[in-house]
Design a protein around this motif. Sequence first.
Motif, PDB file in Angstrom:
ATOM      1  N   GLY A  93       0.824  -1.207   0.000  1.00 31.49           N
ATOM      2  CA  GLY A  93       0.000   0.000   0.000  1.00 31.49           C
ATOM      3  C   GLY A  93       0.852   1.248   0.000  1.00 31.49           C
ATOM      4  O   GLY A  93       0.519   2.251  -0.643  1.00 31.49           O
ATOM      5  N   GLY A  94       1.980   1.207   0.706  1.00 22.24           N
ATOM      6  CA  GLY A  94       2.911   2.339   0.750  1.00 22.24           C
ATOM      7  C   GLY A  94       3.878   2.364  -0.397  1.00 22.24           C
ATOM      8  O   GLY A  94       4.825   3.167  -0.397  1.00 22.24           O
ATOM      9  N   GLY A 139      -7.312  -2.161   0.313  1.00 21.25           N
ATOM     10  CA  GLY A 139      -5.900  -2.506   0.381  1.00 21.25           C
ATOM     11  C   GLY A 139      -5.573  -3.675   1.290  1.00 21.25           C
ATOM     12  O   GLY A 139      -4.447  -4.182   1.261  1.00 21.25           O
ATOM     13  N   HIS A 140      -6.539  -4.111   2.109  1.00 24.69           N
ATOM     14  CA  HIS A 140      -6.300  -5.241   3.014  1.00 24.69           C
ATOM     15  C   HIS A 140      -6.805  -6.522   2.356  1.00 24.69           C
ATOM     16  O   HIS A 140      -7.963  -6.599   1.942  1.00 24.69           O
ATOM     17  CB  HIS A 140      -7.020  -5.028   4.348  1.00 24.69           C
ATOM     18  N   ARG A 430      -1.146   5.459   3.053  1.00 25.64           N
ATOM     19  CA  ARG A 430      -1.613   4.702   4.221  1.00 25.64           C
ATOM     20  C   ARG A 430      -2.864   3.908   3.881  1.00 25.64           C
ATOM     21  O   ARG A 430      -3.798   4.426   3.274  1.00 25.64           O
ATOM     22  CB  ARG A 430      -1.922   5.655   5.378  1.00 25.64           C
ATOM     23  N   LEU A 431      -2.883   2.647   4.299  1.00 23.61           N
ATOM     24  CA  LEU A 431      -4.101   1.849   4.187  1.00 23.61           C
ATOM     25  C   LEU A 431      -5.084   2.255   5.276  1.00 23.61           C
ATOM     26  O   LEU A 431      -4.703   2.534   6.421  1.00 23.61           O
ATOM     27  CB  LEU A 431      -3.789   0.355   4.325  1.00 23.61           C
ATOM     28  N   ARG A 568       3.921   8.287  -7.159  1.00 24.02           N
ATOM     29  CA  ARG A 568       3.951   7.152  -6.236  1.00 24.02           C
ATOM     30  C   ARG A 568       2.987   7.429  -5.084  1.00 24.02           C
ATOM     31  O   ARG A 568       3.049   8.482  -4.445  1.00 24.02           O
ATOM     32  CB  ARG A 568       5.368   6.931  -5.693  1.00 24.02           C
ATOM     33  N   GLY A 569       2.098   6.482  -4.815  1.00 28.27           N
ATOM     34  CA  GLY A 569       1.197   6.611  -3.680  1.00 28.27           C
ATOM     35  C   GLY A 569       0.379   7.889  -3.714  1.00 28.27           C
ATOM     36  O   GLY A 569      -0.303   8.200  -4.690  1.00 28.27           O
ATOM     37  N   GLY A 570       0.459   8.664  -2.631  1.00 28.67           N
ATOM     38  CA  GLY A 570      -0.314   9.892  -2.527  1.00 28.67           C
ATOM     39  C   GLY A 570       0.264  11.059  -3.291  1.00 28.67           C
ATOM     40  O   GLY A 570      -0.254  12.174  -3.201  1.00 28.67           O
ATOM     41  N   HIS A 571       1.327  10.841  -4.057  1.00 25.15           N
ATOM     42  CA  HIS A 571       1.991  11.907  -4.810  1.00 25.15           C
ATOM     43  C   HIS A 571       1.908  11.578  -6.299  1.00 25.15           C
ATOM     44  O   HIS A 571       2.528  10.621  -6.771  1.00 25.15           O
ATOM     45  CB  HIS A 571       3.453  12.009  -4.364  1.00 25.15           C
ATOM     46  N   THR A 572       1.121  12.364  -7.056  1.00 31.02           N
ATOM     47  CA  THR A 572       0.933  12.129  -8.482  1.00 31.02           C
ATOM     48  C   THR A 572       1.412  13.336  -9.276  1.00 31.02           C
ATOM     49  O   THR A 572       0.890  14.451  -9.103  1.00 31.02           O
ATOM     50  CB  THR A 572      -0.550  11.857  -8.809  1.00 31.02           C
ATOM     51  N   ARG A 573       2.409  13.127 -10.108  1.00 27.67           N
ATOM     52  CA  ARG A 573       2.940  14.180 -10.982  1.00 27.67           C
ATOM     53  C   ARG A 573       2.417  13.949 -12.393  1.00 27.67           C
ATOM     54  O   ARG A 573       2.704  12.915 -13.012  1.00 27.67           O
ATOM     55  CB  ARG A 573       4.473  14.158 -10.968  1.00 27.67           C
TER      56      ARG A 573
END
Length: 620
Positions: A93-94, A139-140, A430-431, A568-573
Amino acid sequence: MSDRHPMTGNEMSGSEPGGLERHAYDVVVIGAGGAGLRAAIAAHDAGARTAIVCKSLLGKAHTVMAEGGIAAAMGNRWPEDNWEVHFRDTMRGGKMLNNWRMAQLHAQEAPERVMELEDWGALFDRTEDGLISQRDFGGHRYARLAHVGDRTGLEMIRTLQQRAVQLGIDVFMECTITDLLTGADQGSKKISGAFGYWRETGRFVVFEAPSVILATGGIGKAFKVTSNSWEYTGDGHALALRAGAALINMEFVQFHPTGMVWPPSVKGLLVTESVRGDGGILKNSEGKRFMFDYIPEFFKAETADNEAEADRWYEDKANNRRPPELLPRDEVARAINSEIKAGRGSPHGGIFLDIASRRSPEFIRRRLPSMYHQFKELADVDITAEPMEIGPTCHYVMGGVEVDADTELTGVTGLYAVGECSGGMHGSNRLGGNSLSDLLVFGRRAGESAAAYAAEVGDNRPPVDDAEVKAAQSAALAPFETEGGENPYTIHQELQQTMNDLVGIIRTADELSKAAEAVEGFKERVRNLSVEGHRQYNPGWHLAIDLRNMLLVSECIAKAALERTESRGGHTRDDFPMTDDGWGTKNIALTLNERGDGVELTQQPLPVMPDELKTFFESK
């Protein structure tokens, strides 16, 4: 002098003629959410004289908004579940950017922490066999969230608060900490205490202690649309930076997929993931269940790719291929954002979350009582009969103070950080449900570590430097010294709009550069802040002090996001849409520069995962 404070009833260890109040403890915990309360209980149980200092009232912590449950591999629904699977889910998830040791400890110790809560009086929902019930979450792999309807955070706070009061731990409510004190020897960077003020009277207070635990929560009030409560102004992040600690992963901000979008007065208010965990589906304005179009390659083997298969999962879970609505939060938020941008959004700028067509009214009212009342009272929507309008909202920051995985010690001797204001545990995303177990696992570890250090120091604790105290007083009172200057409310509004528009879900280099430039401008304007009135309860003054922290964390987020040239994850460019393996081996760390007026970035390697843990990711 020794008496009782008129506001709190807490014993005052001393005060001075100028009105400066002083208290002495072994451990001072800043924050009274799940992490702060669990840390304080652990420190007290270890023999330390402990105090809790909180910005709001005891029991009002933002932890109450964590509605879905506590993630712990107890195996009550799925005997196949274990800590290894939970560890693997957390790391994936991370996007493998997590501190592997923190993820391991979290997965291993979460079940025991949940059972401990039950021993202290928490009333969990039960399975048919009488065990603690566990629900599905994004995610679980397995249903592993121990829950109390959709009010789990509230029950957790009630239980921990009752335990802390029962133990007789001193609590200082409505008291804001503005500065950490690091002793007379500025080069040593050893904690000697904390400086703050009573929000009602404006009276200053010093807490002398060799150990301070930061448990102040997140940074959401720097954004315009957020699920966070008013306390979340990045206090712990900024306090740690100014004391000499480092922050990591600040580019990773989680936008929860489901926040209310209507009416405007409640825009951003959290709609728990439990709605989707209990069968809710996402639809666009055309009535299409669109999440099947957004399943990433990484999760295709575990995610149902058609409606019939997804519906069967909710009935018997025989194939264990989850519906796409239960993908990790970053994936769902990006999908919703894409539908809205494509013109397929709801009338108020969101999309539709429908559980009414999937579950009976009785089921919904029993499993989701808070959501039923929230929409009925605030939006005049009956979720048992019609869909909800929802959209992404700034919810959680994965970044925070860099800490040792086992002890939660920062780079400053005597300073510990835990919960949302600490970094490393969740990597780039974070899940759901991992936040509450994170608070319990590392809250306990931080409390025990802080108490052990205080005992080791004994009577040789660093003294409070009077010059530091005077400097903290001057900084706090500065807005009263300027007439006709900037309005803190105006700057806060402009900061929130800037962060929402330029550092939101989808980012570009041009927008991030503009955001960083705007923050520099706000920092200049903040030097000329003007506050009217007196120090007695003065919201404008409180905001002026909070702005100093919000600007510092906003600078960290914008600069780190500009530095990380990948998604990646919570950061989208948008200009770097792919995940870059080179970035998957390092963190961005931020520290305060020598002048103290800005932050500096460095890239540092991730801790290397042991080979025996790497086997958990092979062919699975």
